[in-house]
Structure formats: structure tokens, C-alpha cells
Design a protein around this motif. Structure first.
Motif, PDB file in Angstrom:
ATOM      1  N   PRO A  94       3.593  -1.022   9.022  1.00 38.50           N
ATOM      2  CA  PRO A  94       2.290  -0.513   9.471  1.00 38.50           C
ATOM      3  C   PRO A  94       1.504  -1.539  10.284  1.00 38.50           C
ATOM      4  CG  PRO A  94       2.693   0.155   7.207  1.00 38.50           C
ATOM      5  CD  PRO A  94       3.812  -0.781   7.575  1.00 38.50           C
ATOM      6  N   SER A  95       1.590  -2.814   9.904  1.00 36.52           N
ATOM      7  CA  SER A  95       0.881  -3.850  10.668  1.00 36.52           C
ATOM      8  C   SER A  95       1.463  -3.991  12.072  1.00 36.52           C
ATOM      9  CB  SER A  95       0.943  -5.192   9.932  1.00 36.52           C
ATOM     10  OG  SER A  95       2.290  -5.574   9.680  1.00 36.52           O
ATOM     11  N   ASP A  96       2.770  -3.758  12.246  1.00 41.40           N
ATOM     12  CA  ASP A  96       3.366  -3.763  13.585  1.00 41.40           C
ATOM     13  C   ASP A  96       2.754  -2.648  14.436  1.00 41.40           C
ATOM     14  OD1 ASP A  96       5.128  -5.801  12.817  1.00 41.40           O
ATOM     15  OD2 ASP A  96       6.663  -4.379  12.183  1.00 41.40           O
ATOM     16  N   PHE A  97       2.640  -1.470  13.828  1.00 37.12           N
ATOM     17  CA  PHE A  97       2.078  -0.321  14.538  1.00 37.12           C
ATOM     18  C   PHE A  97       0.649  -0.603  14.979  1.00 37.12           C
ATOM     19  CE2 PHE A  97      -0.162   3.835  14.336  1.00 37.12           C
ATOM     20  CZ  PHE A  97       0.485   4.465  15.387  1.00 37.12           C
ATOM     21  N   ARG A  98      -0.123  -1.261  14.125  1.00 30.66           N
ATOM     22  CA  ARG A  98      -1.518  -1.549  14.472  1.00 30.66           C
ATOM     23  C   ARG A  98      -1.620  -2.532  15.628  1.00 30.66           C
ATOM     24  NH1 ARG A  98      -2.423  -0.772   8.727  1.00 30.66           N
ATOM     25  NH2 ARG A  98      -1.764  -2.915   8.280  1.00 30.66           N
ATOM     26  N   GLN A  99      -0.698  -3.505  15.730  1.00 26.49           N
ATOM     27  CA  GLN A  99      -0.779  -4.470  16.824  1.00 26.49           C
ATOM     28  C   GLN A  99       0.005  -4.035  18.063  1.00 26.49           C
ATOM     29  OE1 GLN A  99       0.781  -8.367  15.996  1.00 26.49           O
ATOM     30  NE2 GLN A  99       2.815  -7.620  15.401  1.00 26.49           N
ATOM     31  N   GLY A 100       0.750  -2.925  17.947  1.00 28.03           N
ATOM     32  CA  GLY A 100       1.416  -2.363  19.121  1.00 28.03           C
ATOM     33  C   GLY A 100       2.759  -2.962  19.457  1.00 28.03           C
ATOM     34  N   LEU A 101       3.315  -3.805  18.594  1.00 30.42           N
ATOM     35  CA  LEU A 101       4.657  -4.342  18.830  1.00 30.42           C
ATOM     36  C   LEU A 101       5.228  -4.841  17.519  1.00 30.42           C
ATOM     37  CD1 LEU A 101       4.827  -7.892  20.451  1.00 30.42           C
ATOM     38  CD2 LEU A 101       2.953  -7.129  19.026  1.00 30.42           C
TER      39      LEU A 101
ATOM     40  N   PRO B  33       0.174  -0.126  -4.526  1.00 28.17           N
ATOM     41  CA  PRO B  33      -0.429   1.163  -4.144  1.00 28.17           C
ATOM     42  C   PRO B  33      -1.585   1.020  -3.163  1.00 28.17           C
ATOM     43  CG  PRO B  33      -0.016   1.095  -6.502  1.00 28.17           C
ATOM     44  CD  PRO B  33       0.252  -0.289  -5.989  1.00 28.17           C
ATOM     45  N   SER B  34      -2.365  -0.054  -3.277  1.00 32.09           N
ATOM     46  CA  SER B  34      -3.505  -0.223  -2.381  1.00 32.09           C
ATOM     47  C   SER B  34      -3.067  -0.347  -0.925  1.00 32.09           C
ATOM     48  CB  SER B  34      -4.318  -1.457  -2.789  1.00 32.09           C
ATOM     49  OG  SER B  34      -3.508  -2.629  -2.733  1.00 32.09           O
ATOM     50  N   GLN B  35      -1.862  -0.871  -0.692  1.00 33.54           N
ATOM     51  CA  GLN B  35      -1.370  -0.991   0.678  1.00 33.54           C
ATOM     52  C   GLN B  35      -1.075   0.375   1.282  1.00 33.54           C
ATOM     53  OE1 GLN B  35       1.866  -3.663  -0.617  1.00 33.54           O
ATOM     54  NE2 GLN B  35       1.191  -5.083   0.971  1.00 33.54           N
ATOM     55  N   ARG B  36      -0.689   1.325   0.454  1.00 39.33           N
ATOM     56  CA  ARG B  36      -0.319   2.645   0.946  1.00 39.33           C
ATOM     57  C   ARG B  36      -1.522   3.396   1.496  1.00 39.33           C
ATOM     58  NH1 ARG B  36       3.079   3.775  -4.629  1.00 39.33           N
ATOM     59  NH2 ARG B  36       4.276   1.825  -4.504  1.00 39.33           N
ATOM     60  N   GLU B  37      -2.713   3.059   0.999  1.00 44.49           N
ATOM     61  CA  GLU B  37      -3.919   3.727   1.464  1.00 44.49           C
ATOM     62  C   GLU B  37      -4.294   3.295   2.876  1.00 44.49           C
ATOM     63  OE1 GLU B  37      -6.780   2.704  -1.436  1.00 44.49           O
ATOM     64  OE2 GLU B  37      -5.750   3.716  -3.098  1.00 44.49           O
ATOM     65  N   ARG B  38      -3.731   2.191   3.347  1.00 49.42           N
ATOM     66  CA  ARG B  38      -4.050   1.670   4.679  1.00 49.42           C
ATOM     67  C   ARG B  38      -2.860   1.789   5.635  1.00 49.42           C
ATOM     68  NH1 ARG B  38      -5.459  -2.490   1.179  1.00 49.42           N
ATOM     69  NH2 ARG B  38      -3.864  -3.844   2.079  1.00 49.42           N
ATOM     70  N   ASP B  39      -2.014   2.753   5.384  1.00 44.01           N
ATOM     71  CA  ASP B  39      -0.762   2.887   6.128  1.00 44.01           C
ATOM     72  C   ASP B  39      -0.897   3.982   7.187  1.00 44.01           C
ATOM     73  OD1 ASP B  39       1.783   3.235   7.078  1.00 44.01           O
ATOM     74  OD2 ASP B  39       2.746   3.365   5.118  1.00 44.01           O
ATOM     75  N   PRO B  40      -1.087   3.623   8.463  1.00 52.47           N
ATOM     76  CA  PRO B  40      -1.215   4.653   9.496  1.00 52.47           C
ATOM     77  C   PRO B  40       0.079   5.401   9.765  1.00 52.47           C
ATOM     78  CG  PRO B  40      -1.101   2.479  10.504  1.00 52.47           C
ATOM     79  CD  PRO B  40      -1.180   2.259   9.019  1.00 52.47           C
ATOM     80  N   LEU B  41       1.228   4.793   9.474  1.00 46.39           N
ATOM     81  CA  LEU B  41       2.499   5.459   9.727  1.00 46.39           C
ATOM     82  C   LEU B  41       2.745   6.590   8.733  1.00 46.39           C
ATOM     83  CD1 LEU B  41       4.723   2.371  10.571  1.00 46.39           C
ATOM     84  CD2 LEU B  41       3.893   4.113  12.137  1.00 46.39           C
ATOM     85  N   ALA B  42       2.195   6.474   7.524  1.00 47.06           N
ATOM     86  CA  ALA B  42       2.325   7.561   6.554  1.00 47.06           C
ATOM     87  C   ALA B  42       1.646   8.813   7.084  1.00 47.06           C
ATOM     88  CB  ALA B  42       1.736   7.143   5.216  1.00 47.06           C
ATOM     89  N   MET B  43       0.465   8.650   7.682  1.00 46.71           N
ATOM     90  CA  MET B  43      -0.225   9.799   8.259  1.00 46.71           C
ATOM     91  C   MET B  43       0.546  10.356   9.445  1.00 46.71           C
ATOM     92  SD  MET B  43      -2.616  11.934   8.150  1.00 46.71           S
ATOM     93  CE  MET B  43      -3.598  11.172   6.847  1.00 46.71           C
ATOM     94  N   LEU B  44       1.185   9.486  10.210  1.00 48.42           N
ATOM     95  CA  LEU B  44       1.976   9.950  11.348  1.00 48.42           C
ATOM     96  C   LEU B  44       3.107  10.857  10.882  1.00 48.42           C
ATOM     97  CD1 LEU B  44       2.213   9.478  14.475  1.00 48.42           C
ATOM     98  CD2 LEU B  44       3.949   7.789  13.942  1.00 48.42           C
ATOM     99  N   LEU B  45       3.724  10.513   9.764  1.00 46.34           N
ATOM    100  CA  LEU B  45       4.785  11.357   9.221  1.00 46.34           C
ATOM    101  C   LEU B  45       4.242  12.715   8.804  1.00 46.34           C
ATOM    102  CD1 LEU B  45       6.877   8.910   6.991  1.00 46.34           C
ATOM    103  CD2 LEU B  45       7.561   9.960   9.137  1.00 46.34           C
ATOM    104  N   VAL B  46       3.068  12.747   8.197  1.00 42.70           N
ATOM    105  CA  VAL B  46       2.463  14.010   7.768  1.00 42.70           C
ATOM    106  C   VAL B  46       2.164  14.876   8.978  1.00 42.70           C
ATOM    107  CG1 VAL B  46       0.441  15.045   6.689  1.00 42.70           C
ATOM    108  CG2 VAL B  46       1.509  13.035   5.664  1.00 42.70           C
ATOM    109  N   VAL B  47       1.611  14.281  10.015  1.00 45.62           N
ATOM    110  CA  VAL B  47       1.299  15.029  11.240  1.00 45.62           C
ATOM    111  C   VAL B  47       2.555  15.565  11.873  1.00 45.62           C
ATOM    112  CG1 VAL B  47       0.365  14.842  13.572  1.00 45.62           C
ATOM    113  CG2 VAL B  47      -0.827  13.746  11.667  1.00 45.62           C
ATOM    114  N   GLY B  48       3.624  14.779  11.866  1.00 46.60           N
ATOM    115  CA  GLY B  48       4.879  15.248  12.435  1.00 46.60           C
ATOM    116  C   GLY B  48       5.422  16.462  11.722  1.00 46.60           C
ATOM    117  N   VAL B  49       5.317  16.494  10.402  1.00 45.14           N
ATOM    118  CA  VAL B  49       5.784  17.638   9.634  1.00 45.14           C
ATOM    119  C   VAL B  49       4.924  18.865   9.889  1.00 45.14           C
ATOM    120  CG1 VAL B  49       6.102  18.543   7.293  1.00 45.14           C
ATOM    121  CG2 VAL B  49       6.860  16.226   7.856  1.00 45.14           C
TER     122      VAL B  49
END
Length: 230
Positions: free
Chosen positions: A87-94, A207-223
Motif C-alpha cells: 500500500p505504501s508503494d501505491f501511495r508514492q506511485g512506484l 489490524p490497524s494497518q488494514r484500515e489504511r490500505d488503499p489497495l483493499a478498497m481498489l479490490l472492492v471497487v473492482g469487484v
């Protein structure tokens, strides 16, 4: 004098069923602790002898990025490339992790303790693994400890994801440095269309890290918008 026949060779060690089979590209790869030593891992001249797990060979890393080679087997990437991203890679764009062949990625996802979920924290002080050897032709005498990374040194691991993309979208970019941060070179995550090409490999350690995971939301949107073809 009576000649004695040489003793028979010892039987092969039983294979651990949890040990993944080596893909063809890694049949001749050096092995250590039951795992193939990745091409970019910092290692002695005898690459099977105490590789510096957690450290990257900067010369091989540059070669892998410039020539679009697989970070595991060191041969040219094919039309489909796998990236392991955070997720931190996604936030910094690489991501600083170079690409892999699909077969090498499948092996790594099972063999690497971090990716497979058997290890929940990054190595602490990986520079301490830079042990010198007695081979005078080995370059280990010139090894330089890596810059400390407080974000990873012994920290709980984030979730890891696998991203599949065509070679045409595999781009190496450099983010310029600032007064507080050095320049970073890696694989562009802004150009690839991530939806439908990403899947989670393992959960975050906390678990606290999962709440700040933008890629998890991306998976939900994809579905929700495109079915389950990710």
C-alpha cells in the motif's frame, strides 16, 4: 590388498511438501536454506554460501532495471510481468521491487517467508547480515551497509499484493529527492491500470494497518464494477 567398493551415495533428503517446486528458470539457481537465491540478492562469489538475505546487490539491481530482467532468475522478462507491491508503494506511485516472471513470482510467493505469511516483521538490522568470507576473489570486502530504513527495520509488514501488467506498461522512473528524502528509482505504478490486475497475497501483520490500505478498497471497487475477473 582387497579393494573396497565406495560406499553408496546417501539417499536424497525427503522433500518437504510445503517446499514449492522450482520453476524451470531456477533449476540451476544457487540454493541456500532450501530456497533459490534471487538474482538481485547480495551474495558472496559462492552465492549459496550465506547470502545476505534482506540486502540487494546495487550492481545487479541496476542491471535488472536497465535491461528489464526478472529479479529472481535474472533473465529477460516476458510479455506478462508480475510486481509485488505494498500500500505504501501505491501511495508514492512506484515500487522499488523489480518485476518477475509469473512462474518465478508464484515460486517466490510460496518460498519467501514474508510473502507467504510465515514472517510478520521485516528483518531487523539487515546490514548485520553482511558477513565477510575467506575467498580473496569475493567482492564482499567492499560491501557497504545500506542506508537505514526506519519504516522497515523490524517493523510489522504491510499487506502484500501481486500486480500483473503487460511489459509495455513496465516503466522505470525516478522520483527526485528532497532535503528530507533521497531520490528513489523503481517501477511506475501510476501508468498501469491496477483494477482487474491485482490480488492480495497476504494480510498486514497488524489490524490497524488494514484500515489504511488503499489497495483493499481498489479490490472492492473492482469487484463492484467489473465482476471478479481480477
Amino acid at each position: 590388498m582387497t579393494e573396497h567398493a565406495p560406499p553408496p551415495p546417501p539417499p536424497p533428503a525427503p522433500r518437504n511438501e510445503d517446499t514449492p517446486a522450482l520453476p524451470d528458470a531456477l533449476r540451476d539457481a544457487p540454493m541456500s536454506q532450501g530456497m533459490a537465491v534471487p538474482y538481485i540478492t547480495l551474495a558472496h562469489r559462492d552465492r549459496s554460501d550465506r547470502p545476505a538475505w534482506g540486502n540487494v546487490d546495487p550492481i545487479r539491481l541496476r542491471e535488472v532495471l536497465e535491461r528489464a530482467l526478472c529479479q529472481i532468475c535474472g533473465t529477460p522478462l516476458g510479455e506478462q510481468v508480475i510486481l509485488f507491491i505494498l500500500p505504501s508503494d501505491f501511495r508514492q506511485g512506484l515500487t522499488v521491487e523489480p518485476g518477475l516472471h509469473p512462474a518465478c513470482a508464484e515460486y517466490s510467493a510460496r518460498a519467501c517467508p514474508l510473502l507467504a505469511g510465515r514472517m510478520h516483521r521485516y528483518h531487523r538490522h539487515p546490514a548485520q547480515r553482511l558477513t565477510r568470507c575467506a575467498d580473496p576473489r569475493c567482492h564482499c570486502w567492499g560491501w557497504v551497509p545500506p542506508r537505514p530504513d526506519p519504516a522497515r527495520d523490524g517493523a510489522p509488514t504491510e499487506a502484500w499484493y501481486e500486480l500483473r501488467l503487460p511489459l509495455s506498461e513496465y516503466r522505470v522512473i525516478t522520483v527526485p529527492g528532497t532535503d528530507n528524502r533521497p531520490a528513489v528509482t523503481g517501477i511506475d505504478l501510476k501508468t498501469p491500470r491496477l483494477m482487474h490486475r491485482i490480488r492480495k497475497i497476504r494480510d498486514a501483520a497488524q489490524p490497524s494497518q488494514r484500515e489504511r490500505d488503499p489497495l483493499a478498497m481498489l479490490l472492492v471497487v473492482g469487484v463492484l464494477f467489473a465482476g471478479t475477473d481480477q
